[in-house]
Design an enzyme around this catalytic site. Structure first.
Site, PDB file in Angstrom:
ATOM      1  N   TYR B 108      63.770  40.824 -29.908  1.00 55.51           N
ATOM      2  CA  TYR B 108      63.995  40.235 -28.585  1.00 55.51           C
ATOM      3  C   TYR B 108      64.397  41.355 -27.640  1.00 55.51           C
ATOM      4  O   TYR B 108      65.218  42.209 -27.986  1.00 55.51           O
ATOM      5  CB  TYR B 108      65.113  39.189 -28.640  1.00 55.51           C
ATOM      6  N   GLU B 196      61.642  39.423 -19.659  1.00 59.21           N
ATOM      7  CA  GLU B 196      62.009  39.057 -21.024  1.00 59.21           C
ATOM      8  C   GLU B 196      60.770  39.119 -21.911  1.00 59.21           C
ATOM      9  O   GLU B 196      59.716  38.582 -21.548  1.00 59.21           O
ATOM     10  CB  GLU B 196      62.595  37.639 -21.034  1.00 59.21           C
TER      11      GLU B 196
END
Lengths: 293, 383
Positions: B108, B196
């Site tokens: 992530y 993101e």
């Protein structure tokens, strides 16, 4: 006494030849503020209602001994305008402009570290010490000079509402200021609270916050540790849906953080008198402050 | 302003950040020809701006071309409901068909403006593909946070902090570090407020690839990014919100029955709260701004009245620069023009308020005058 501005403050207006700049410079002058200069690059030598215009802040300061600035320039140029005022070593810069890119404000914020200039705003109504000095776009007549209440807020018209209710209750104000609705700003709640705590004429404070960020929570903790003057608090945005930007760029509840509930809880836990309903803010202040001042 | 995954990936590609080979499709007829040139597996991904697409059934990893065809036909045009879309969902107008990737490891990675530290924060985790808020709540030690000063830029030691923290293998470290640097540059250049990548994957061939891409651009900066502004997709916005925006009005639609029109964002929020406290629900947030004109008031009325749930309207104006008499003229003109039939509670305060109230009272319209906010709350409760 009062905080940050008084009758001796000498103000220049950056962007004075624009429609907004011209209008608000006039309004501030009319209120009694010492507006001594205007700045618009390329317009030196002109006058705006008898106020002389200069090409740069440094030049205006040299010729008129201005020590504060009101910035009313469009967003693409506002960050640079702040830096120009900082470099000219003014004591105070009040930036009214709404819509400055966040990245620009990050650079300004970091660039101002270690400099003595205080920035109020951006995206704010400005600051007023009633009866002495108004640097901003707020309506002057709703204010009542002489104290004893200081008002600090993240909003514009909501601040006017609060001030109006105080005045109606016969509670005058020392200084009222809006610190701005953007996520990155200059002077914060704690700076103002600290100044109000130091100011002998300010006997009580009203703090008006809104959803987004954690400035209210930090301020509440600071108040509990450092203030002995009574504080009434109000938070706008209890009904705001998460993830939506409520007008102000900084007013957003994201990832469950920045909620009105969390801020109200922090205020209550730290001994702040929370106003539950805006309609009765003036009465609550009267009740709380009369006991304590 | 949010942009779509395929748009963000286009920006990634231009910045040298590897993304899977992919094609967008907006017409069902094109699906088979687009799939013909692709190797399986194929990822079929709905392109909507709301998050939570996977759980809503908007993302399918198809093992065969036949499966991909079926999934694409199903997703394109579907009404996709996710936790962010509301119950009605969002129509999928574009899908992204992507070459599957041989995943060895999922990470992530995100970057965002950190208002508390006045800087940029990079957040990374070894638990890619998971909801980062869950990771943060359950295993906070598995999250790495790096604060970057935007004036100094991303430093080598900060990149290493991520590499060591995520236990990136030495033979991948260089490629990974390069991606972090390129993403940071892209973040700064495009005035991002959030980027993101979840997941950022390492393949069995030791390549680092952004499988997903989410970008949110600071709306205030769009004056200097005409290329990004051109990516704006208003089709997912609420119809009334889009109409309001075109009139320069700041309007957010809610689910209640009492519409409101206010000058200033803070007062507008406080007014919604007041409506709720009066025992009724706010139908909207509407900030007409400090310099509202009669025309804006009229447009505001039209927008509020276009919401069929609205049973009453509350106008709350603190007149400063905007004088109350001017506002009152605007309200009366607009109400007459529109043929307003709903109850309207007006609360005005500030500059020239007496003149303003007189204009409202003499108008012959059924405008209900509130003397202060408390009175307004009582009147609203009675609607």
């Amino acid at each position: 006494m009062a905080i940050f501005v008084n009758k001796d403050t000498r103000v220049l207006v950056q962007g004075i030849t624009g429609k907004e700049g011209r209008f608000h410079a006039g309004q501030c002058s009319e209120y009694g503020t010492n507006i001594v200069a205007g700045v618009t690059p390329g317009k030196a030598g002109q006058n705006v209602n008898t106020i002389p215009v200069f090409n740069s802040v440094a030049d205006a300061k040299r010729k008129t001994s201005a020590n504060a600035s009101m910035i009313v320039v469009p967003p693409p140029f506002a960050a640079e305008a702040i830096l120009e005022a900082v470099d000219a070593e003014l004591d105070l810069v009040v930036c009214i402009t709404e819509g400055i890119p966040v990245m620009d404000m990050l650079r300004v914020k970091i660039g101002m570290k270690g400099r003595h200039t205080r920035l109020i705003g951006p995206n704010c109504p400005g600051i007023i010490t009633p009866g002495e000095c108004k640097i901003g776009i707020m309506p002057g007549p709703i204010h009542m000079p002489g104290g004893p209440v200081g008002v600090v807020s993240r909003s514009g018209t909501l601040t006017y509402e609060v001030v109006h209710q105080l005045t109606k209750q016969g509670l005058g104000q020392t200084t009222c200021l809006g610190i701005g609705g953007d996520p990155i700003n200059g002077t914060d709640f704690i700076d103002c609270l600290s100044a109000f705590q130091e100011d002998p004429e300010t006997k009580a404070v009203v703090m008006v916050g809104e959803i987004g960020g954690s400035a209210e929570e930090e301020a509440a903790a600071w108040i509990a540790a450092n203030m002995n003057k009574p504080v009434v608090g109000f938070i706008a945005g209890l009904t705001a849906p998460p993830g939506r930007r409520m007008g102000h760029a900084g007013a957003i509840v994201s990832g469950g953080k920045g909620t009105a509930e969390a801020k109200l809880t922090a205020m209550r836990e730290n001994g702040i008198h929370v106003c539950e309903s805006l309609g009765s803010l003036g009465e609550l202040c009267k009740e709380v402050f009369t006991e304590r001042i | 302003m949010k942009i779509h995954e395929y748009q963000a990936k286009e920006l990634f590609r231009k910045s040298g950040i590897p993304v899977p080979t992919g094609k967008t499709c907006t017409n069902e007829k094109d699906i088979s020809s687009l799939l013909a040139g692709m190797q399986t597996p194929v990822a079929v991904k709905a392109q909507i701006l709301a998050g939570g697409r996977g759980k809503g059934g908007g993302v399918v990893l198809a093992k065969t071309t036949g499966e991909a065809q079926k999934a694409a036909e199903k997703i394109l045009g579907m009404q996709l409901v996710t936790k962010q879309t509301g119950d009605e969902g969002t129509t999928v107008k574009t899908i992204l068909l992507e070459q599957g990737v041989d995943v060895a490891k999922e990470l992530y990675l995100s970057m965002l403006v950190d208002r508390d530290h006045a800087g940029i924060v990079i957040i990374a985790s070894r638990d890619g593909g998971m909801d980062i808020e869950t990771v943060a709540a359950e295993t906070p030690d598995r999250i790495i946070t790096v604060h970057v000063n935007p004036l100094l830029g991303l430093q080598g030691y900060q990149v290493r902090e991520l590499i060591y923290g995520l236990e990136i293998a030495p033979n991948v470290a260089k490629a990974f570090g390069g991606i972090i640097r390129k993403l940071f540059s892209l973040f700064m250049q495009t005035d991002c407020s959030l980027v993101e990548i979840n997941p950022l994957v390492i393949t069995n061939e030791d390549e680092v690839i952004a499988l997903d891409a989410k970008m949110d651009i600071d709306s205030n900066s769009l004056f200097r990014h005409s290329d990004i502004l051109a990516m704006h997709d208003s089709s997912e916005e609420d119809e009334l919100e889009a109409a309001a925006a075109s009139h320069g009005l700041n309007y957010i639609r809610l689910k209640g029955t009492i519409g409101s029109m206010v000058n200033g964002a803070g007062l507008a929020m406080a007014t919604m709260d007041l409506i709720k406290q009066a025992g009724v629900e706010p139908a909207n947030f509407l900030d007409v701004g400090g310099g509202a004109s009669a025309e804006m008031v009229e447009n505001g009325f039209r927008i509020i009245l276009s919401d069929p749930n609205v049973r009453g309207i509350f106008i709350n104006i603190f007149g400063g620069i905007l004088r109350c008499d001017i506002l009152a003229e605007g309200v009366v003109t607009a109400a007459r023009k529109i043929g307003l039939s709903l109850p309207v509670v007006v609360r005005m305060e500030g500059t020239n308020v007496e003149a303003g109230r007189k204009i409202l009272a003499d108008s012959g319209l059924t405008l209900i005058n509130a003397t202060d906010l408390k009175h307004a709350a009582e009147l609203l409760a009675a609607i």
